[in-house]
Design a protein around this motif. Structure first.
Motif, PDB file in Angstrom:
ATOM      1  N   GLY A   1       0.773  -1.327   0.322  1.00 61.77           N
ATOM      2  CA  GLY A   1       0.136   0.156  -0.021  1.00 61.77           C
ATOM      3  C   GLY A   1       1.114   1.158  -0.305  1.00 61.77           C
ATOM      4  O   GLY A   1       0.344   1.990  -0.480  1.00 61.77           O
ATOM      5  N   THR A   2       1.638   1.547   1.287  1.00 62.87           N
ATOM      6  CA  THR A   2       3.041   2.127   1.142  1.00 62.87           C
ATOM      7  C   THR A   2       3.533   2.223  -0.433  1.00 62.87           C
ATOM      8  O   THR A   2       5.079   2.543  -0.060  1.00 62.87           O
ATOM      9  CB  THR A   2       2.975   3.009   1.815  1.00 62.87           C
ATOM     10  OG1 THR A   2       4.099   1.895   2.848  1.00 62.87           O
ATOM     11  CG2 THR A   2       2.162   2.425   3.015  1.00 62.87           C
ATOM     12  N   ASN A   3       4.147   1.104  -0.630  1.00 63.19           N
ATOM     13  CA  ASN A   3       5.039   0.356  -1.725  1.00 63.19           C
ATOM     14  C   ASN A   3       6.765   1.203  -0.912  1.00 63.19           C
ATOM     15  O   ASN A   3       7.526   1.083  -1.303  1.00 63.19           O
ATOM     16  CB  ASN A   3       5.484   1.782  -2.783  1.00 63.19           C
ATOM     17  CG  ASN A   3       4.218   1.895  -3.744  1.00 63.19           C
ATOM     18  OD1 ASN A   3       3.583   0.370  -3.803  1.00 63.19           O
ATOM     19  ND2 ASN A   3       3.750   2.485  -3.128  1.00 63.19           N
ATOM     20  N   LEU A   4       6.674   0.593   0.967  1.00 59.05           N
ATOM     21  CA  LEU A   4       7.844   0.541   1.819  1.00 59.05           C
ATOM     22  C   LEU A   4       8.421  -0.717   2.281  1.00 59.05           C
ATOM     23  O   LEU A   4       7.436  -1.648   2.329  1.00 59.05           O
ATOM     24  CB  LEU A   4       7.919   1.735   2.213  1.00 59.05           C
ATOM     25  CG  LEU A   4       7.327   3.250   1.823  1.00 59.05           C
ATOM     26  CD1 LEU A   4       6.976   3.799   3.441  1.00 59.05           C
ATOM     27  CD2 LEU A   4       8.796   3.740   1.590  1.00 59.05           C
ATOM     28  N   PHE A   5       9.233  -0.752   1.940  1.00 58.07           N
ATOM     29  CA  PHE A   5      10.456  -1.849   2.884  1.00 58.07           C
ATOM     30  C   PHE A   5      10.090  -1.135   4.489  1.00 58.07           C
ATOM     31  O   PHE A   5      11.535  -0.278   4.477  1.00 58.07           O
ATOM     32  CB  PHE A   5      11.736  -2.185   2.312  1.00 58.07           C
ATOM     33  CG  PHE A   5      12.058  -3.811   3.334  1.00 58.07           C
ATOM     34  CD1 PHE A   5      11.751  -4.721   3.486  1.00 58.07           C
ATOM     35  CD2 PHE A   5      13.264  -3.147   3.955  1.00 58.07           C
ATOM     36  CE1 PHE A   5      12.501  -5.773   4.945  1.00 58.07           C
ATOM     37  CE2 PHE A   5      13.984  -3.800   5.323  1.00 58.07           C
ATOM     38  CZ  PHE A   5      13.489  -5.634   4.897  1.00 58.07           C
ATOM     39  N   THR A   6       9.841  -2.050   5.595  1.00 54.42           N
ATOM     40  CA  THR A   6      10.178  -1.614   6.968  1.00 54.42           C
ATOM     41  C   THR A   6      11.317  -2.605   7.836  1.00 54.42           C
ATOM     42  O   THR A   6      11.061  -3.629   7.921  1.00 54.42           O
ATOM     43  CB  THR A   6       8.886  -1.157   7.632  1.00 54.42           C
ATOM     44  OG1 THR A   6       8.270  -0.606   6.491  1.00 54.42           O
ATOM     45  CG2 THR A   6       9.204  -0.666   9.284  1.00 54.42           C
ATOM     46  N   ALA A   7      12.543  -2.434   7.673  1.00 49.66           N
ATOM     47  CA  ALA A   7      12.894  -3.632   8.781  1.00 49.66           C
ATOM     48  C   ALA A   7      13.329  -3.518   9.980  1.00 49.66           C
ATOM     49  O   ALA A   7      12.408  -2.263  10.853  1.00 49.66           O
ATOM     50  CB  ALA A   7      14.804  -2.848   8.767  1.00 49.66           C
ATOM     51  N   PRO A   8      11.979  -5.024  10.067  1.00 51.59           N
ATOM     52  CA  PRO A   8      11.808  -5.798  11.709  1.00 51.59           C
ATOM     53  C   PRO A   8      12.989  -5.190  13.001  1.00 51.59           C
ATOM     54  O   PRO A   8      12.667  -4.954  13.796  1.00 51.59           O
ATOM     55  CB  PRO A   8      11.765  -6.349  10.632  1.00 51.59           C
ATOM     56  CG  PRO A   8      12.325  -6.630  10.106  1.00 51.59           C
ATOM     57  CD  PRO A   8      12.215  -5.869   8.935  1.00 51.59           C
ATOM     58  N   VAL A   9      14.038  -5.517  12.267  1.00 47.80           N
ATOM     59  CA  VAL A   9      14.950  -5.837  13.469  1.00 47.80           C
ATOM     60  C   VAL A   9      16.631  -4.683  12.735  1.00 47.80           C
ATOM     61  O   VAL A   9      16.337  -5.111  11.982  1.00 47.80           O
ATOM     62  CB  VAL A   9      15.378  -7.144  13.790  1.00 47.80           C
ATOM     63  CG1 VAL A   9      14.451  -7.761  14.612  1.00 47.80           C
ATOM     64  CG2 VAL A   9      16.152  -7.368  12.187  1.00 47.80           C
ATOM     65  N   ASP A  10      17.259  -4.655  13.389  1.00 46.43           N
ATOM     66  CA  ASP A  10      18.411  -4.147  12.962  1.00 46.43           C
ATOM     67  C   ASP A  10      19.325  -5.806  12.414  1.00 46.43           C
ATOM     68  O   ASP A  10      18.863  -6.453  12.514  1.00 46.43           O
ATOM     69  CB  ASP A  10      19.284  -3.804  14.438  1.00 46.43           C
ATOM     70  CG  ASP A  10      19.269  -2.656  14.870  1.00 46.43           C
ATOM     71  OD1 ASP A  10      17.678  -2.367  15.042  1.00 46.43           O
ATOM     72  OD2 ASP A  10      19.367  -2.181  16.242  1.00 46.43           O
ATOM     73  N   GLY A  11      20.333  -4.677  11.409  1.00 47.11           N
ATOM     74  CA  GLY A  11      21.030  -5.510  10.851  1.00 47.11           C
ATOM     75  C   GLY A  11      21.522  -4.752   9.390  1.00 47.11           C
ATOM     76  O   GLY A  11      21.122  -4.251   8.765  1.00 47.11           O
ATOM     77  N   THR A  12      22.458  -5.920   8.590  1.00 47.00           N
ATOM     78  CA  THR A  12      23.333  -6.011   7.807  1.00 47.00           C
ATOM     79  C   THR A  12      21.453  -6.260   6.740  1.00 47.00           C
ATOM     80  O   THR A  12      21.200  -7.247   6.749  1.00 47.00           O
ATOM     81  CB  THR A  12      24.021  -6.312   7.374  1.00 47.00           C
ATOM     82  OG1 THR A  12      24.583  -5.064   7.886  1.00 47.00           O
ATOM     83  CG2 THR A  12      24.389  -5.713   6.157  1.00 47.00           C
ATOM     84  N   TYR A  13      21.198  -5.636   5.740  1.00 50.31           N
ATOM     85  CA  TYR A  13      20.124  -5.987   4.575  1.00 50.31           C
ATOM     86  C   TYR A  13      20.659  -5.794   2.963  1.00 50.31           C
ATOM     87  O   TYR A  13      21.718  -4.561   2.479  1.00 50.31           O
ATOM     88  CB  TYR A  13      19.251  -5.287   4.483  1.00 50.31           C
ATOM     89  CG  TYR A  13      18.509  -5.577   5.764  1.00 50.31           C
ATOM     90  CD1 TYR A  13      17.184  -6.487   5.354  1.00 50.31           C
ATOM     91  CD2 TYR A  13      18.849  -4.794   7.077  1.00 50.31           C
ATOM     92  CE1 TYR A  13      16.178  -6.285   6.209  1.00 50.31           C
ATOM     93  CE2 TYR A  13      18.412  -5.005   7.744  1.00 50.31           C
ATOM     94  CZ  TYR A  13      16.496  -6.019   8.186  1.00 50.31           C
ATOM     95  OH  TYR A  13      16.095  -6.381   9.199  1.00 50.31           O
ATOM     96  N   ILE A  14      20.592  -7.045   1.691  1.00 49.06           N
ATOM     97  CA  ILE A  14      20.928  -6.207   0.659  1.00 49.06           C
ATOM     98  C   ILE A  14      19.346  -5.959  -0.001  1.00 49.06           C
ATOM     99  O   ILE A  14      18.576  -6.757   0.236  1.00 49.06           O
ATOM    100  CB  ILE A  14      21.230  -8.497   0.139  1.00 49.06           C
ATOM    101  CG1 ILE A  14      22.024  -7.454  -1.705  1.00 49.06           C
ATOM    102  CG2 ILE A  14      20.543  -9.274   0.021  1.00 49.06           C
ATOM    103  CD1 ILE A  14      22.943  -8.483  -1.784  1.00 49.06           C
ATOM    104  N   PHE A  15      20.088  -5.139  -1.007  1.00 44.49           N
ATOM    105  CA  PHE A  15      18.753  -4.699  -2.016  1.00 44.49           C
ATOM    106  C   PHE A  15      18.976  -5.127  -3.597  1.00 44.49           C
ATOM    107  O   PHE A  15      20.040  -4.825  -3.878  1.00 44.49           O
ATOM    108  CB  PHE A  15      17.875  -3.510  -0.993  1.00 44.49           C
ATOM    109  CG  PHE A  15      17.186  -3.000  -0.256  1.00 44.49           C
ATOM    110  CD1 PHE A  15      15.846  -4.102   0.099  1.00 44.49           C
ATOM    111  CD2 PHE A  15      18.210  -3.205   0.900  1.00 44.49           C
ATOM    112  CE1 PHE A  15      15.296  -3.662   1.203  1.00 44.49           C
ATOM    113  CE2 PHE A  15      17.915  -2.702   2.134  1.00 44.49           C
ATOM    114  CZ  PHE A  15      16.321  -2.817   2.028  1.00 44.49           C
TER     115      PHE A  15
END
Length: 358
Positions: free
Chosen positions: A258-272
């Motif tokens: 709906g908002t077209n957003l990814f929201t990080a649920p926890v601290d960490g390193t992410y790849i996109f």
């Protein structure tokens, strides 16, 4: 008739014996030394310097002085002298300085702990076992160590836990205040599973290893892949959030279509990563750009890309990929941009994906 008893060798009072009290007192003296036998020590080879009346010792091998030749005998100090009490098979003695119960086997004093204990119904160490927990232990440390090769062992150590059938459970239950917080083992199948719980009733699988392939799955790993099923128009010179209104997968609901957003649920390193496919509106001289934006304001370093050659509708594409540390609550969005001419970001092939990797 013998002049002493069979087992303790207590002297009998004989018929017409003079001074019967002497024999009687000797028997009492022996009884006092032998009944409820408790010795102070079993490691001495010479008598102690100033013994108290009634002190008893098991004489160690190689004894000298007043104990010479008394090895393994009981030495009783009474009436100012040492009295030898030769042990007989079955005698028991409590060793006070060791808190140890010994038994005489005919050749020496041995511990009373059996070499094997079989088929116990209940065993409690420091606590009371019950039918639900037939083996129970209450302690602060435990040690299992391998029997070495020098001791006749292999040097290896295996701890085996076995269940009857694949759909049964076998594993470790880790608790705080007797509330289960983690499970580790084979639960309901032969796949290796690590699960955690906040309350002992709701469990989340953190790790599952397929026993037939060795493939590792992290069911709660934040990951998603989103795409648009319609062409997204973008004008010239304006960064536009791509409307990604569908997800192929979306673990933990970390992407909001709906908002077209990814929201990080926890601290960490992410790849996109992202794919932007060009679709013509009026001219192929359009120049397509893409980027990932952090928290609606900052371009993520390494996420920008542009295609500057002449575009081919539904063929020209940009692929973006980057890695970024996020804090819980941070958002990431995919944006597109056209310069020179406007255009569309094509349906079905324009996508955005990501996952936590550390």
């Amino acid at each position: 008739m013998a002049d002493a008893t069979t087992h303790l060798l207590l002297p009998y009072i004989l018929a017409a014996q003079a001074q019967k009290h002497v024999t009687h007192n000797e028997a009492l003296q022996l009884l006092d030394g032998l009944v409820q036998l408790s010795v102070l020590d079993r490691d001495l080879t010479t008598p102690p310097g100033s013994p108290a009346d009634g002190e008893r010792y098991i004489v160690a091998s190689g004894a000298t002085d007043d104990w010479a030749g008394w090895d393994q005998n009981v030495a009783l100090f009474t009436d100012g002298a040492w009295l030898r009490l030769p042990p007989r098979t079955g005698w028991r003695a409590w060793v006070e300085d060791e808190d140890l119960l010994l038994v005489y086997d005919g050749a020496g004093w041995i511990g009373t702990t059996p070499e094997s204990i079989q088929n116990l119904a209940l065993l409690g160490v420091g606590t009371t076992a019950d039918p639900a927990n037939p083996f129970s232990a209450k302690l602060n440390a435990a040690l299992w160590t391998a029997k070495t090769v020098a001791e006749g062992g292999t040097g290896n150590l295996f701890y085996t836990m076995n269940k009857e059938a694949a759909n049964d459970d076998v594993g470790l239950t880790l608790q705080t205040g007797f509330v289960t917080k983690a499970l580790l083992g084979l639960f309901g199948s032969d796949k290796f599973r690590l699960a955690v719980s906040p309350d002992g009733s709701t469990f989340f699988d953190g790790l599952i290893v397929d026993n037939t392939t060795g493939i590792v799955d992290q069911p709660r790993l934040p990951r998603f892949k989103a795409y648009t099923d319609y062409d997204n128009y973008a004008g010239v010179g304006t960064w536009t959030k791509i409307a990604l209104n569908n997800t192929e997968y979306n673990d933990q609901g970390c992407f909001d279509a709906g908002t077209n957003l990814f929201t990080a649920p926890v601290d960490g390193t992410y790849i996109f990563g992202a794919t932007l496919l060009y679709k013509i509106n009026s001219s192929t001289t359009a120049r397509m750009r893409g980027r990932l934006l952090l928290n609606g304001s900052s371009e993520i370093r390494g996420s920008f890309g542009e295609s500057s050659a002449t575009h081919v509708s539904l063929a020209t594409a940009i692929w973006l990929q980057t890695m970024v540390p996020l804090s819980a609550g941070d958002t990431v969005e995919l944006q597109g941009y056209f310069r020179a001419q406007d255009g569309y970001f094509a349906a079905e092939h324009t996508s955005f994906w990501g996952a936590k990797i550390g």
